[in-house]
Design an enzyme around this catalytic site. Structure first.
Site, short mmCIF file in Angstrom:
data_model
loop_
_atom_site.label_atom_id
_atom_site.label_comp_id
_atom_site.label_asym_id
_atom_site.label_seq_id
_atom_site.Cartn_x
_atom_site.Cartn_y
_atom_site.Cartn_z
N TRP A 100 22.39 40.21 60.77
CA TRP A 100 21.20 39.35 60.41
C TRP A 100 19.82 39.96 61.53
CZ3 TRP A 100 21.22 37.26 55.99
CH2 TRP A 100 22.21 36.63 55.53
N ASP A 167 15.48 34.12 65.97
CA ASP A 167 16.12 33.52 65.04
C ASP A 167 17.36 32.65 65.49
OD1 ASP A 167 17.90 32.97 62.61
OD2 ASP A 167 18.05 35.03 62.09
N LYS A 191 22.64 25.97 58.19
CA LYS A 191 23.65 26.20 58.86
C LYS A 191 23.75 25.07 59.70
CE LYS A 191 24.01 30.46 57.40
NZ LYS A 191 23.10 31.55 57.86
C1 LIG Z 1 22.39 32.76 57.27
C2 LIG Z 1 21.51 33.54 58.26
C3 LIG Z 1 20.51 34.05 57.91
C4 LIG Z 1 19.99 34.07 56.47
O1 LIG Z 1 19.47 33.09 55.98
P1 LIG Z 1 18.86 32.76 54.52
O2 LIG Z 1 18.07 31.54 54.64
O3 LIG Z 1 19.97 32.65 53.55
O4 LIG Z 1 17.98 34.04 54.24
C5 LIG Z 1 19.52 34.48 58.84
N1 LIG Z 1 19.99 34.82 60.09
C6 LIG Z 1 21.22 34.38 60.56
C7 LIG Z 1 21.39 34.19 61.88
C8 LIG Z 1 21.85 33.58 59.71
O5 LIG Z 1 23.00 32.71 60.15
#
Ligand SMILES: *Cc1c(COP(=O)(O)O)cnc(C)c1O
Length: 358
Positions: A100, A167, A191
């Protein structure tokens, strides 16, 4: 069928009360006689949900007045691009701690000069780099606080001489965050905060407006702050479920209570991984995530992998197959996962060991 124990990495398990409240609202939203998914997003009743959801984020994470919260469609992956659009002028630095993080970096590289300040790619992202210097000429420094695929996590808010961007898709709402240290915190809701279809951004208002490029309207964080996340039709369903999830979190005691539980769940599972001769953890001990616990069969027992997968499945475990880039197993212990779920997985590992112990 017996009880299922869901350890999916995302979309995640959500509290049953949030699901029940959503079912009710799908039939009749706040006594309007109209379904949640047909009600006008300009109605007073919907406005109340937006306001409540924003307030709950601020209250639960103790977000200072310098920051604003917005909700967007497009997921964390779209925000990878928003970050660069809104903040990249001369040069950006990224901590490359997984797939990611690498994807976020790649989006920035499509727009300008962006580099990995440090990387743990040399050992398949099994640790968090520690000895690095953040150059003081960067527009921003970007971290991924929890690496969902590898089970590593930054345990504290990094000190950065330049605006800090994170993020936090997969560990938001699981621990205290000093929001004042960040120019921007963002992530997909699915998540830990809600269902797929909405992402969040917590933005220090005075960090925006420093780039010279034209920013497309939908990618401009200023527009979404200004229009209170209603520049266009917001993802009403996803925001509703997120709001109910936050109400649940507040009702059980907020961040302090959930963090204590999340730590206890993770420690219980890691203790079994360390004790059980058939399994071994993959992440560096000091960087172990409390959200995603990654493990493999121990040396000499690799051939038991598929058997454990079907054994655990027969015992009600769902979603513990590791990501294809790591293999083995991953149990995601997001907020709605209970201690009982973790204890069931531990019991399953112990039973499996009894069968196979030489
Ligand atoms: C799942 C995830 C993403 C991607 O998220 P989307 O909403 O599917 O674009 C980005 N960063 C992390 C750390 C993730 O776990």
């Amino acid at each position: 069928m017996g009880k299922l124990h869901v350890f999916n990495a995302g979309p995640c398990l959500l509290p049953q009360v949030a699901i029940d409240k959503t079912i009710d609202a799908l039939k009749d939203f706040k006594g309007t006689g109209i379904s949640l998914i047909s009600v006008s997003h300009r109605s007073k009743e919907w406005g109340e949900v937006m306001d409540e959801c924003r307030s709950l984020w601020k209250e639960i994470l103790n977000i200072p007045d310098t920051h604003e919260v917005v909700f967007l469609g497009g997921g964390a992956s779209m925000e990878f691009l928003c970050v660069a659009m809104n903040y990249l002028e001369h040069k950006a630095g990224y901590l490359e701690t997984g797939v990611w993080a690498r994807k976020a970096l790649k989006e920035a590289q499509g727009l300008g000069n962006a580099v990995a300040v440090a990387s743990s790619a040399d050992r398949n992202f099994s640790y968090i780099p520690k000895d690095y210097q953040i150059p003081s000429d960067l527009d921003y420094f970007h971290v991924t606080t929890n690496n969902t695929i590898y089970g590593t996590e930054l345990k504290s808010d990094p000190e950065s001489p330049v605006p800090l961007i994170a993020d936090m898709s997969s560990d938001i709402l699981s621990r205290k965050v000093d929001v004042s240290k960040y120019a921007l915190i963002y992530g997909g809701a699915q998540k830990n905060a809600g269902p797929a279809g909405v992402s969040f951004a917590i933005i220090r208002k005075d960090s925006l407006g420093k780039v010279s490029r034209h920013i497309p309207t939908m990618l401009d964080y200023r527009v979404h702050i200004d229009k209170e996340s209603m520049f266009n039709t917001p993802p009403v369903f996803a925001i509703f479920v997120m709001n109910e999830t936050l109400k649940w979190l507040k009702s059980i005691g907020g961040i302090d209570a959930i963090h204590e539980l999340d730590v206890r769940k993770a420690e219980t599972l890691y203790a079994e991984i360390d004790r059980n001769s058939l399994f071994t953890g993959t992440a560096a001990r000091e960087d172990r995530s409390i959200m995603n616990v990654c493990f493999v069969m121990s040396e000499g027992n690799e051939q038991l992998q598929d058997e454990f997968l079907s054994f655990s499945k027969a015992h009600g475990m769902v979603g513990i197959k590791g990501h294809r880039s790591v293999g083995g197993f991953r149990a995601s212990l997001y907020n709605a996962c209970t201690m009982e779920d973790v204890e069931a997985l531990v019991a399953c590992m112990q039973e499996f060991e009894k069968i196979h112990k030489k």
